[in-house]
Design an enzyme around this catalytic site. Structure first.
Site, PDB file in Angstrom:
ATOM      1  N   GLY A 238       9.865   8.306   0.529  1.00 46.48           N
ATOM      2  CA  GLY A 238      10.796   9.198  -0.157  1.00 46.48           C
ATOM      3  C   GLY A 238      10.124  10.175  -1.099  1.00 46.48           C
ATOM      4  O   GLY A 238      10.477  11.355  -1.148  1.00 46.48           O
ATOM      5  N   CYS A 367      -4.339   6.377  -3.841  1.00 41.57           N
ATOM      6  CA  CYS A 367      -4.479   4.926  -3.839  1.00 41.57           C
ATOM      7  C   CYS A 367      -5.914   4.478  -4.088  1.00 41.57           C
ATOM      8  O   CYS A 367      -6.159   3.331  -4.422  1.00 41.57           O
ATOM      9  CB  CYS A 367      -3.982   4.359  -2.517  1.00 41.57           C
TER      10      CYS A 367
END
Length: 441
Positions: A238, A367
């Site tokens: 999203g 990440c």
């Protein structure tokens, strides 16, 4: 009103940006709310919530707060209806049926559920299983593969060419009788390379192998048709499409039915694949973000492409020896222009980031941004450690302005020249010395 691709970027006046880009008030609000002193150029890491998405979400935090699984009263019915509307909005964007959409907490969970769930189901009969992926996948996919290897699965990590694209013939050769899954991302999160998904899907279908695609960086930005591409499982995020964080989805093909083993147990929500109460406000936000992308994808892409070309041209013209990592191919499209990864030889990437402290940039995946190791993606392209260490990812998005492009180009040019002036290796190279011939002790 002219569309962005009808505007010569060299003639775009910053003050006229709103009139050229959108007439929508929400877009103008989003641009006006940003701090002028700081420039956001990390759209692969995350995106700001579109004001239209926020407006759609707010009522479900305050007034329409029913549990979508409570079917004995109107509060629950209202929330359930909103969830199902969002489910259809997500499905429509990829050419799927709404019953094929499973809501999750994000693309990481979707990738884990798709990969581990599919392999665990196939492994129930005790036969050996083989999985194929690439060396340039997102870390959550690679870690899932290592998890499967520890459980006894055989995993093939395909190499990519200098542009980051797989060899389709190698894929054909890699598939064996015990291959149960091929997992290949749509758009690479570090270099923007677009994989030939339709061709991959065709190969997988012919060999009766499941095809999973991590589409976190592709969904809502480039056209996806899960049926035309023969994709069986597709992961969605999203917050990469101007929606909220903490929500994503997994497309799971119904015909022929793809079977998965759920990651955890609970109330059996989401067709028994993902237990837990659904976060209605976040799902409404994901649905609205998908609906906006459905309407504006081509317009966004044209705008982003024009700004990306402008930035790349400015940097190439003003900085010697700038290297583009990944493909520049546009027909067929092999690069998403919103992800511009450049290397500046003899400039340490981390040093450049520090010099550009008012610009939000990255030297790789969010990440792994805390690691000082060179990017495994860039090394997979054949780059040496020095070149990989000198790379910066410029992320361009829906709300990026021509003024920001100009300022980023200006500050980057200044910082690179300053850092190179401090580099004895760059000075030696400028004097005509071939550094590769020097034997260092």
């Amino acid at each position: 009103m002219p569309l962005p691709n009808q505007i010569a970027t060299s003639n775009v006046e910053t003050k006229n940006f709103a009139s050229l880009k959108r007439s929508d008030e929400p877009i103008a609000i989003a641009q006006a709310s940003r701090t002028p002193a700081k420039i956001y150029f990390d759209f692969q890491a995350t995106t700001p919530v579109d004001p239209r998405v926020l407006d759609a979400m707010l009522p479900y935090f305050t007034k329409k707060y029913g549990n979508p699984h409570s079917r004995t009263h109107s509060f629950g019915w209202e929330s359930e209806k909103a969830v199902e509307t969002a489910r259809k909005q997500v499905a429509d964007l990829i050419g799927a049926h709404e019953k094929e959409i499973i809501f999750t907490s994000g693309a990481t969970e979707s990738n884990n559920l798709a990969i581990k769930g599919a392999v665990d189901w196939k492994a129930q009969d005790g036969n050996p299983v083989h999985v194929i992926t690439t060396q340039v996948e997102h870390k959550c996919v690679l870690d899932s593969m290592r998890f499967l290897e520890e459980k006894g699965a055989r995993v093939t990590y395909m190499k990519v060419n200098k542009d980051g694209v797989i060899d389709l013939e190698e894929l054909k050769r890699s598939i064996s009788d015990d291959t149960v899954l091929v997992s290949i991302m749509g758009v690479n999160n570090e270099i923007g390379t677009v994989q030939p998904l339709e061709e991959i899907g065709k190969i997988c279908k012919e060999r009766n192998v499941l095809f999973h695609c991590d589409a976190a960086q592709m969904f809502g930005k480039l056209k996806i048709d899960v049926n035309k591409m023969n994709i069986d499982l597709l992961s969605i995020s999203g917050h990469k499409i101007y929606g909220p964080k903490g929500v994503g989805a997994l497309y799971v093909r119904r015909r022929p039915r793809v079977r998965l083993v759920p990651l955890f147990s609970g109330g059996g929500q989401e067709r028994g694949l993902r237990s837990g109460t659904l976060p209605t406000p976040l799902i409404v936000g994901l649905g609205k973000a998908a609906a906006v992308c459905q309407e504006e994808m081509q317009r966004d892409l044209s705008w982003i492409e024009s700004l990306s070309k402008k930035l790349y041209t400015c940097l190439k013209e003003n900085i010697p020896n700038v290297i583009k990592n990944g493909s520049l191919q546009t027909n067929p499209l092999r690069w998403f222009p919103g992800c511009l990864n450049l290397s500046f030889p003899h400039v340490e990437g981390e040093g450049l980031l520090m010099a550009l402290k008012n610009i939000a940039l990255s030297s790789g995946s969010a990440c792994t941004s805390a690691s000082l190791e060179p990017s495994y993606v860039l090394r997979a392209l054949g780059n040496d450690d020095e070149l990989a260490h000198s790379s910066i990812r410029f992320g361009i998005g829906r709300f990026t302005t021509p003024c920001e492009i100009k300022e980023v180009a200006k500050q980057t040019t200044s910082a690179v020249k300053k850092l190179r002036d401090m580099s004895p290796l760059y000075e030696m190279e400028q004097e005509g010395i071939d550094l590769k011939t020097i034997k260092w002790t």
